[in-house]
Write an enzyme that holds these catalytic residues in place. Structure first.
Site, PDB file in Angstrom:
ATOM      1  N   ASP A  37     -11.944  -8.360  14.448  1.00  0.00           N
ATOM      2  CA  ASP A  37     -11.944  -9.774  15.020  1.00  0.00           C
ATOM      3  C   ASP A  37     -10.846 -10.121  15.506  1.00  0.00           C
ATOM      4  OD1 ASP A  37     -12.379 -12.662  14.471  1.00  0.00           O
ATOM      5  OD2 ASP A  37     -14.256 -12.108  13.365  1.00  0.00           O
ATOM      6  N   ASP A  63     -10.185  -8.152  20.588  1.00  0.00           N
ATOM      7  CA  ASP A  63     -10.922  -8.847  21.477  1.00  0.00           C
ATOM      8  C   ASP A  63     -12.048  -7.979  22.040  1.00  0.00           C
ATOM      9  OD1 ASP A  63     -11.688 -10.599  23.463  1.00  0.00           O
ATOM     10  OD2 ASP A  63      -9.945 -10.722  24.464  1.00  0.00           O
ATOM     11  N   VAL A  64     -13.026  -8.328  21.789  1.00  0.00           N
ATOM     12  CA  VAL A  64     -14.045  -7.636  22.486  1.00  0.00           C
ATOM     13  C   VAL A  64     -14.500  -7.708  23.974  1.00  0.00           C
ATOM     14  CG1 VAL A  64     -15.785  -7.691  20.387  1.00  0.00           C
ATOM     15  CG2 VAL A  64     -15.966  -9.619  22.147  1.00  0.00           C
ATOM     16  N   TYR A 155     -24.695 -19.999  26.865  1.00  0.00           N
ATOM     17  CA  TYR A 155     -25.055 -19.292  25.658  1.00  0.00           C
ATOM     18  C   TYR A 155     -26.489 -18.589  25.743  1.00  0.00           C
ATOM     19  CZ  TYR A 155     -25.585 -18.206  20.646  1.00  0.00           C
ATOM     20  OH  TYR A 155     -25.997 -17.615  19.355  1.00  0.00           O
ATOM     21  N   LYS A 159     -27.445 -14.703  25.867  1.00  0.00           N
ATOM     22  CA  LYS A 159     -28.101 -14.014  24.876  1.00  0.00           C
ATOM     23  C   LYS A 159     -29.551 -13.439  25.568  1.00  0.00           C
ATOM     24  CE  LYS A 159     -25.444 -14.975  21.290  1.00  0.00           C
ATOM     25  NZ  LYS A 159     -25.213 -13.566  20.429  1.00  0.00           N
ATOM     26  N   THR A 190     -23.677 -21.123   9.285  1.00  0.00           N
ATOM     27  CA  THR A 190     -22.227 -20.514   9.349  1.00  0.00           C
ATOM     28  C   THR A 190     -21.309 -21.793  10.429  1.00  0.00           C
ATOM     29  OG1 THR A 190     -22.531 -19.583  11.799  1.00  0.00           O
ATOM     30  CG2 THR A 190     -23.294 -18.126   9.786  1.00  0.00           C
TER      31      THR A 190
HETATM   32  N1  LIG Z   1     -25.118 -18.965  13.315  1.00  0.00           N
HETATM   33  C1  LIG Z   1     -26.213 -19.068  13.852  1.00  0.00           C
HETATM   34  O1  LIG Z   1     -27.044 -19.851  13.784  1.00  0.00           O
HETATM   35  C2  LIG Z   1     -26.475 -18.055  14.922  1.00  0.00           C
HETATM   36  C3  LIG Z   1     -27.855 -18.026  15.555  1.00  0.00           C
HETATM   37  C4  LIG Z   1     -28.197 -17.183  16.358  1.00  0.00           C
HETATM   38  C5  LIG Z   1     -27.508 -16.051  16.719  1.00  0.00           C
HETATM   39  N2  LIG Z   1     -26.188 -16.105  16.137  1.00  0.00           N
HETATM   40  C6  LIG Z   1     -25.118 -14.985  16.704  1.00  0.00           C
HETATM   41  O2  LIG Z   1     -24.607 -14.296  15.435  1.00  0.00           O
HETATM   42  C7  LIG Z   1     -23.288 -14.052  15.915  1.00  0.00           C
HETATM   43  C8  LIG Z   1     -22.411 -14.378  14.720  1.00  0.00           C
HETATM   44  O3  LIG Z   1     -22.448 -15.846  14.540  1.00  0.00           O
HETATM   45  P1  LIG Z   1     -21.655 -16.620  13.482  1.00  0.00           P
HETATM   46  O4  LIG Z   1     -22.454 -17.782  13.275  1.00  0.00           O
HETATM   47  O5  LIG Z   1     -21.290 -15.622  12.406  1.00  0.00           O
HETATM   48  O6  LIG Z   1     -20.612 -17.253  14.160  1.00  0.00           O
HETATM   49  P2  LIG Z   1     -18.841 -17.449  13.737  1.00  0.00           P
HETATM   50  O7  LIG Z   1     -18.439 -18.317  14.642  1.00  0.00           O
HETATM   51  O8  LIG Z   1     -19.033 -18.114  12.312  1.00  0.00           O
HETATM   52  O9  LIG Z   1     -18.189 -16.063  13.761  1.00  0.00           O
HETATM   53  C9  LIG Z   1     -18.239 -15.459  14.898  1.00  0.00           C
HETATM   54  C10 LIG Z   1     -16.834 -14.157  14.761  1.00  0.00           C
HETATM   55  O10 LIG Z   1     -16.374 -13.672  16.085  1.00  0.00           O
HETATM   56  C11 LIG Z   1     -14.969 -13.724  16.027  1.00  0.00           C
HETATM   57  N3  LIG Z   1     -14.923 -13.573  17.629  1.00  0.00           N
HETATM   58  C12 LIG Z   1     -14.913 -14.659  18.615  1.00  0.00           C
HETATM   59  N4  LIG Z   1     -14.686 -14.135  19.773  1.00  0.00           N
HETATM   60  C13 LIG Z   1     -14.343 -13.003  19.602  1.00  0.00           C
HETATM   61  C14 LIG Z   1     -13.593 -11.867  20.491  1.00  0.00           C
HETATM   62  N5  LIG Z   1     -13.579 -12.187  21.749  1.00  0.00           N
HETATM   63  N6  LIG Z   1     -13.314 -10.617  20.040  1.00  0.00           N
HETATM   64  C15 LIG Z   1     -13.787 -10.305  18.588  1.00  0.00           C
HETATM   65  N7  LIG Z   1     -14.045 -11.303  17.650  1.00  0.00           N
HETATM   66  C16 LIG Z   1     -14.372 -12.550  18.337  1.00  0.00           C
HETATM   67  C17 LIG Z   1     -14.673 -15.054  15.479  1.00  0.00           C
HETATM   68  O11 LIG Z   1     -13.393 -15.136  15.182  1.00  0.00           O
HETATM   69  C18 LIG Z   1     -15.648 -15.074  14.385  1.00  0.00           C
HETATM   70  O12 LIG Z   1     -14.815 -14.441  13.485  1.00  0.00           O
HETATM   71  C19 LIG Z   1     -22.857 -14.340  17.178  1.00  0.00           C
HETATM   72  O13 LIG Z   1     -23.291 -13.317  18.059  1.00  0.00           O
HETATM   73  C20 LIG Z   1     -23.874 -15.611  17.286  1.00  0.00           C
HETATM   74  O14 LIG Z   1     -24.231 -15.711  18.567  1.00  0.00           O
HETATM   75  C21 LIG Z   1     -25.704 -17.025  15.220  1.00  0.00           C
END
Ligand SMILES: NC(=O)c1ccc[n+]([C@@H]2O[C@H](COP(=O)([O-])OP(=O)(O)OC[C@H]3O[C@@H](n4cnc5c(N)ncnc54)[C@H](O)[C@@H]3O)[C@@H](O)[C@H]2O)c1
Ligand SMILES: NC(=O)c1ccc[n+]([C@@H]2O[C@H](COP(=O)([O-])OP(=O)(O)OC[C@H]3O[C@@H](n4cnc5c(N)ncnc54)[C@H](O)[C@@H]3O)[C@@H](O)[C@H]2O)c1
Lengths: 248, 259
Positions: A37, A63-64, A155, A159, A190
């Site tokens: 992360d 950083d991904v 977004y 996706k 979240t």
């Molecule tokens: N929460 C939702 O409702 C939801 C719905 C559909 C899909 N998603 C997907 O699920 C995944 C996780 O979402 P979440 O809700 O836990 O989000 P979140 O924002 O709570 O967590 C995302 C994490 O990714 C890290 N991150 C961001 N950019 C980064 C980078 N460049 N390199 C490394 N780490 C990085 C952040 O620091 C954070 O810890 C995401 O891909 C999101 O698109 C979430």
């Protein structure tokens, strides 16, 4: 709980939210873990937590969107655990802007993290998975990779790309024993999804047949299933975890 | 690769659950029944084939830790469904999971299919699944939830030559799944579709269709599925680990639909 015993997994964006829930579920199933992360202190705290329960776990700053970072992550994982069996591309960022209001900078940033980051991760991990004789890739997509949203243009775009990139990987690497699937969450509580009672979340709730939000743990169990050998005949598909949103 | 003889996943939530599997006397249905009994579930093997169904029930009960009973059921008969539900609730007092697995296959195309052939396949595949859902809903409602898994097919997603009745029937089962998912989501009754690719049960080959070799060529993974690989998806969807999943299409197809 031994579904992932003797497997090593990399989970990106694992410091919080869904990624952290995946990390906990994988640890409970016996996997060795590399958590990555941008957020070091939260990531290290989670790794320490899981170590205390007996898990083999390492946190690495990452950083991904950075190809060089991926080289380091793969090398450090192999050094620590001798190989890689599972890659979970979970890190992702949201975008509020619509098609007309999105800026080029905003677009570049979200494409860099969500789309390019997912590609770079697969590109970096596939040689290591191949060496192991196969493995599993799980990419976090979204219901917004399968249908249109109102606003959130970039977004939605990234996706959608994750979905077809995953199918490409599934078809291209099936001969190497590598399976690739997406998990597509609906509205999960979240930080990314916002507060329980804000307007967007309430709109979503009204469109969700189960009339509730999902929990990060419910997404994590789907990731465990796809990553495990139980899913040995499943590749190139989308596991939608959305309380029925897309069935409407 | 999943081991045939060991159980990859354990779902403690499935212990003691009452599970109906239709078409469970042989093939995939028999494997689903076996897997549920291995989790400690109480399983109803429902089929028109009495002798193999009874033998399997005895065998599974002897292996445990769950148990199994056989009930004669023609899925196309509403009266049979009524009897089945009455018998199961009398013996075990509840119904938690329904797996609509029974189906028949036909290879005829649009011009070769007969009305009798068409009506038969529609009365078993989609109508049988509808009657099953209709029959178990009151029990699931009473329990405050449940999980229904319909078995579709990749043939319900993409066209092939021939198979007009089978394809249409499996497409209908897919949409039945979404309709039921929508309808019962507020009551916490989840309804999902597992869509197998070609599975090593002889189902397709025996119907006079392609040979196994031809099917293997069509499957990116380069082999047929083992029945237990379909069971793994069924168990996941039956368990509480899939508690936010409803209305899902879950292909288990070795990449067939991805290309
Ligand atoms: N929460 C939702 O409702 C939801 C719905 C559909 C899909 N998603 C997907 O699920 C995944 C996780 O979402 P979440 O809700 O836990 O989000 P979140 O924002 O709570 O967590 C995302 C994490 O990714 C890290 N991150 C961001 N950019 C980064 C980078 N460049 N390199 C490394 N780490 C990085 C952040 O620091 C954070 O810890 C995401 O891909 C999101 O698109 C979430
Ligand atoms: N085998 C494959 O390649 C394949 C591929 C995709 C989907 N499927 C689906 O998987 C399911 C199981 O297939 P299988 O390969 O195990 O088939 P199978 O023919 O081996 O078993 C089907 C069972 O259903 C029972 N049955 C048939 N008509 C019935 C009725 N009216 N009432 C009650 N029981 C009845 C049969 O007696 C038999 O025991 C079916 O829904 C089939 O369409 C199979």
């Amino acid at each position: 709980m031994t579904r992932l015993t003797s497997k090593t997994a990399i989970i990106t964006g694992a410091a919080q939210g869904i990624g952290a829930a995946i990390a906990r579920a994988f640890a409970a199933e016996g996997a060795a873990l590399v958590l990555t992360d941008l957020q070091d202190s939260a990531g290290e705290a989670l790794a320490a937590d899981l170590s205390a329960t007996g898990a083999r776990v390492l946190f690495l700053h990452h950083d991904v969107a950075c190809a060089a970072d991926w080289e380091t992550i793969i090398a450090r994982t192999q050094e620590a655990f001798g190989g890689i069996d599972i890659l979970v591309n979970n890190a992702g960022i949201g975008a509020l802007e619509g098609l007309e209001t999105e800026t080029e900078d905003g677009w570049q940033r979200i494409v860099a993290v969500n789309q390019t980051g997912t590609w770079l991760g697969m590109r970096a991990a596939i040689p290591a998975l191949r060496t192991r004789g196969g493995g599993a890739i799980v990419n976090l997509c979204s219901i917004m990779g399968l249908t249109g949203d109102d606003g959130h243009f970039a977004y939605n775009a990234t996706k959608g790309a994750i979905r077809t990139m995953t199918r490409n990987a599934a078809v291209s690497y099936v001969g190497d024993g590598i399976r690739a699937n997406t998990v597509c969450p609906g509205m999960i509580l979240t930080e990314m999804a916002g507060e329980e009672d804000d307007e967007t979340t309430m709109d979503f709730l009204n469109l969700t047949p189960m009339r509730r939000h999902g929990r990060p743990e419910e997404v994590a169990m789907g990731v465990v299933f796809l990553a495990s050998d139980e899913a040995s005949f499943i590749t190139g598909t989308d596991l939608v975890i959305d309380g029925g949103y897309l069935a409407r | 690769m999943a081991d045939t003889d060991t159980l990859a996943a354990t779902y403690p939530c499935l212990a003691d659950k009452v599970v109906i599997v239709t078409g469970a006397a042989q093939g995939m249905g028999a494997m689903h029944a076996r897997r549920f009994v291995q989790q400690g579930s109480r399983v109803v093997i429902a089929d028109i084939q009495d002798a193999p169904g009874q033998a399997l029930a005895g065998d599974l009960t002897a292996c445990g830790p769950g148990e199994a009973m056989f009930c004669h059921l023609d899925v196309a008969s509403a009266a049979d469904w009524q009897d089945l539900v009455a018998g199961v609730t009398a013996r075990w007092g509840r119904i938690d999971v329904l797996v609509n697995n029974a189906a028949v296959m036909a290879i005829a195309g649009i011009e070769d299919e007969t009305e009798a052939g068409w009506d038969r396949i529609m009365s078993i595949n989609p109508k049988g699944s509808w009657l099953g859902i209709r029959a178990v809903i009151p029990e699931m409602r009473r329990l405050g939830g449940g999980s229904i898994i319909n078995i579709g097919s990749i043939a319900g997603f993409v066209g092939s030559e021939g198979h007009v009745g089978y394809q249409t029937s499996k497409g209908a089962v897919r949409m039945l799944t979404k309709n039921a998912a929508m309808h019962y989501a507020p009551e916490n009754i989840r309804v999902n579709l597992v869509a197998p690719g070609i599975v090593d049960t002889g189902f397709a080959v025996e119907a006079g269709d392609h040979s196994d070799d031809e099917y293997i060529k069509l499957t990116p993974l380069g082999r047929l599925a083992r029945p237990e690989e379909i069971s793994a998806a069924v168990l996941f969807l039956a368990s509480s680990q899939s508690s936010f999943i409803t209305g899902l299409d879950m292909p288990v197809d070795g990449g067939f639909l991805a290309q």
